[in-house]
Write a protein that holds these residues in place. Structure first.
Motif, short mmCIF file in Angstrom:
data_model
loop_
_atom_site.label_atom_id
_atom_site.label_comp_id
_atom_site.label_asym_id
_atom_site.label_seq_id
_atom_site.Cartn_x
_atom_site.Cartn_y
_atom_site.Cartn_z
N GLN A 168 0.80 -1.22 0.00
CA GLN A 168 0.00 0.00 0.00
C GLN A 168 0.84 1.27 0.00
OE1 GLN A 168 -2.94 -0.22 3.12
NE2 GLN A 168 -3.76 -2.17 2.40
N GLU A 169 2.14 1.11 0.10
CA GLU A 169 3.01 2.29 0.09
C GLU A 169 2.91 3.06 -1.22
OE1 GLU A 169 6.87 0.80 1.01
OE2 GLU A 169 6.35 0.27 3.07
N ILE A 170 2.49 2.39 -2.30
CA ILE A 170 2.38 3.10 -3.58
C ILE A 170 1.26 4.15 -3.54
CG2 ILE A 170 3.24 1.10 -4.86
CD1 ILE A 170 0.41 0.72 -5.96
N LEU A 171 0.31 4.01 -2.61
CA LEU A 171 -0.77 4.99 -2.52
C LEU A 171 -0.28 6.35 -2.04
CD1 LEU A 171 -3.58 2.79 -0.91
CD2 LEU A 171 -3.20 3.25 -3.34
N ALA A 172 0.83 6.34 -1.31
CA ALA A 172 1.38 7.59 -0.77
C ALA A 172 2.50 8.15 -1.63
CB ALA A 172 1.89 7.35 0.66
N ARG A 173 2.85 7.45 -2.69
CA ARG A 173 3.96 7.88 -3.53
C ARG A 173 3.58 9.13 -4.33
NH1 ARG A 173 5.53 3.12 -7.12
NH2 ARG A 173 3.73 3.85 -8.31
N TRP A 174 4.55 9.96 -4.59
CA TRP A 174 4.29 11.19 -5.37
C TRP A 174 5.36 11.35 -6.44
CZ3 TRP A 174 -0.14 13.68 -4.92
CH2 TRP A 174 -0.29 14.88 -5.62
N PRO A 175 5.03 11.68 -7.69
CA PRO A 175 3.67 11.97 -8.13
C PRO A 175 2.78 10.73 -8.07
CG PRO A 175 5.15 11.85 -10.01
CD PRO A 175 6.01 11.78 -8.79
N ARG A 176 1.54 10.95 -7.70
CA ARG A 176 0.59 9.86 -7.47
C ARG A 176 0.17 9.24 -8.79
NH1 ARG A 176 -3.32 11.90 -3.68
NH2 ARG A 176 -1.97 10.95 -2.12
N ALA A 177 0.07 7.92 -8.79
CA ALA A 177 -0.48 7.21 -9.95
C ALA A 177 -1.98 7.51 -10.05
CB ALA A 177 -0.24 5.72 -9.79
N VAL A 178 -2.56 7.17 -11.19
CA VAL A 178 -4.01 7.30 -11.38
C VAL A 178 -4.66 6.01 -10.85
CG1 VAL A 178 -5.86 7.54 -13.06
CG2 VAL A 178 -3.70 8.77 -13.39
N PHE A 179 -5.50 6.15 -9.83
CA PHE A 179 -6.14 4.99 -9.22
C PHE A 179 -7.65 5.08 -9.36
CE2 PHE A 179 -2.24 5.36 -6.60
CZ PHE A 179 -1.74 4.07 -6.75
N SER A 180 -8.29 3.96 -9.65
CA SER A 180 -9.74 3.89 -9.56
C SER A 180 -10.14 2.48 -9.16
CB SER A 180 -10.41 4.28 -10.89
OG SER A 180 -10.31 3.23 -11.84
N TRP A 181 -11.21 2.40 -8.38
CA TRP A 181 -11.75 1.12 -7.94
C TRP A 181 -13.26 1.12 -8.11
CZ3 TRP A 181 -8.17 3.95 -5.20
CH2 TRP A 181 -6.93 3.35 -4.97
N VAL A 182 -13.79 0.00 -8.60
CA VAL A 182 -15.22 -0.25 -8.57
C VAL A 182 -15.41 -1.47 -7.67
CG1 VAL A 182 -17.31 -0.79 -9.88
CG2 VAL A 182 -15.52 0.63 -10.92
N VAL A 183 -16.19 -1.29 -6.62
CA VAL A 183 -16.37 -2.33 -5.61
C VAL A 183 -17.84 -2.71 -5.53
CG1 VAL A 183 -16.09 -2.92 -3.16
CG2 VAL A 183 -14.40 -1.46 -4.29
N ASP A 184 -18.12 -4.00 -5.57
CA ASP A 184 -19.51 -4.44 -5.47
C ASP A 184 -20.10 -4.08 -4.11
OD1 ASP A 184 -21.58 -6.32 -6.93
OD2 ASP A 184 -21.60 -6.90 -4.81
N GLY A 209 -11.96 7.39 -0.93
CA GLY A 209 -12.86 8.09 -1.84
C GLY A 209 -12.76 9.60 -1.74
N ASN A 210 -12.27 10.09 -0.61
CA ASN A 210 -12.11 11.53 -0.41
C ASN A 210 -10.69 12.01 -0.69
OD1 ASN A 210 -14.68 12.72 0.48
ND2 ASN A 210 -14.54 11.25 2.17
N THR A 211 -9.85 11.13 -1.20
CA THR A 211 -8.46 11.48 -1.48
C THR A 211 -8.30 11.93 -2.93
OG1 THR A 211 -7.64 9.89 0.16
CG2 THR A 211 -6.08 10.63 -1.52
N ARG A 212 -7.67 13.07 -3.12
CA ARG A 212 -7.47 13.60 -4.47
C ARG A 212 -6.66 12.63 -5.32
NH1 ARG A 212 -3.86 17.61 -6.72
NH2 ARG A 212 -2.75 17.65 -4.73
N GLY A 213 -7.14 12.37 -6.53
CA GLY A 213 -6.45 11.47 -7.45
C GLY A 213 -6.87 10.02 -7.32
N MET A 214 -7.81 9.74 -6.42
CA MET A 214 -8.30 8.37 -6.26
C MET A 214 -9.82 8.36 -6.41
SD MET A 214 -6.02 6.96 -3.08
CE MET A 214 -4.22 7.17 -3.09
N THR A 215 -10.33 7.42 -7.17
CA THR A 215 -11.76 7.35 -7.43
C THR A 215 -12.31 6.01 -6.97
OG1 THR A 215 -11.51 8.76 -9.40
CG2 THR A 215 -13.55 7.51 -9.20
N LEU A 216 -13.31 6.06 -6.12
CA LEU A 216 -13.97 4.84 -5.63
C LEU A 216 -15.44 4.89 -6.00
CD1 LEU A 216 -13.87 2.25 -3.83
CD2 LEU A 216 -14.53 3.72 -1.92
#
Length: 293
Positions: A168-184, A209-216
């Motif tokens: 999960q360390e990649i979630l805090a890396r900068w510049p941030r990657a583009v992340f999106s999740w669709v969860v049932d 979901g409230n973090t900039r650059g991450m979409t849930l």
């Protein structure tokens, strides 16, 4: 140290090799004994101490027995309550070092994906059954490993949890990657690990979901159509390399590099996002569920 099989998203792995976890296990037991000794010197019962530091009595008991890894927040609270004169704060750094040393290779079937994930500039994930590995809380991950059959030793569980948290360390890396999740939506209702663990996982979803650059986004259960009832999958783009798909079943995982197959997964993922709640409606749903608990 022998190889520790970190497991895929569900925590499953192929039959274990003999594992020598004594170094980390002994260290956790030593930290637990230190906390117990300081607590007893302060004249506190486990119940009283748990109330003072804001954790459950069962967790304190597990930490004192060396069965749970004490997090920095717990050590800082313990330092304050027990007046440990810096001993427990210093231990926090040692624990992080020990966990890093214990992180070893993932099982062969998961290793190639893990290496791609570590250098991702873009990652999209459809999760039909469980919280995505990158979004799992430590307690949720621990619950998954502890419910695995055949049963894993507690020491093994802790090492695998550490390996998952390291990803999960990649979630805090900068510049941030583009992340999106669709969860049932079913994942939100499945109380794996019990109510307390479940609530923590819902709060984690809300944080992401409230973090900039991450979409849930949440896929509602009342939809009449779902573009991927066949199961979960991921789309990952490593830096300077083509996008790759990944699917996982039980004790095996498959990277998908064929351009046409990857294109089809992209189409499927795009449809899933269109079928799911919007990001804002998804957060509202999670907030509502948290308010009802």
């Amino acid at each position: 140290m022998a190889e520790v099989r970190g497991g895929g998203e569900s925590g499953d792995a192929r039959p274990q090799l003999d594992e020598d976890l004594s170094e980390v296990s002994d260290f956790l037991h030593a930290v637990g004994r230190q906390i117990k000794l300081l607590r007893e010197q302060a004249g506190l019962t486990q119940k009283q101490f748990a109330k003072e530091v804001g954790y459950t009595e069962s967790l304190i008991g597990a930490v004192e027995q060396g069965k749970r890894t004490p997090q920095r927040e717990l050590l800082e609270a313990s330092e304050r309550v027990l007046d440990a004169r810096g001993l427990l704060i210093a231990t926090a750094d040692d624990i992080e070092k020990a966990k890093a040393k214990a992180r070893v290779r993932h099982p062969e079937w998961f290793r190639n994906y893990a290496s791609l994930e570590a250098e991702a500039v873009e990652l999209h994930d459809w999760s039909a059954y469980l919280a995505p590995g990158l979004l799992q809380t430590e307690d949720y991950a621990r619950a998954l490993f502890r419910m695995r059959q055949p049963v894993l030793a507690e020491e093994t569980v802790e090492i695998r949890v550490a390996a998952r948290m390291a990803r999960q360390e990649i979630l805090a890396r900068w510049p941030r990657a583009v992340f999106s999740w669709v969860v049932d939506e079913g994942v939100l209702h499945r109380q794996l690990g019990g109510p307390e663990v479940h609530r923590g996982q819902l709060e984690r979803f809300l944080e992401i979901g409230n973090t900039r650059g991450m979409t849930l986004q949440i896929m509602p259960m009342d939809r009449s159509e779902n573009a991927s009832v066949a199961g979960s999958f991921k789309l990952i783009t490593p830096k300077g390399r083509p996008q790759t798909g990944y699917i996982e079943m039980q004790t095996s995982g498959r990277l998908i590099t064929d351009g046409e197959e990857v294109r089809l997964l992209n189409t499927r993922y795009g449809t899933l996002r269109a079928q799911a709640h919007s990001p804002q409606d998804s957060l509202s749903l999670i907030e509502k569920m948290l308010g009802e608990r």
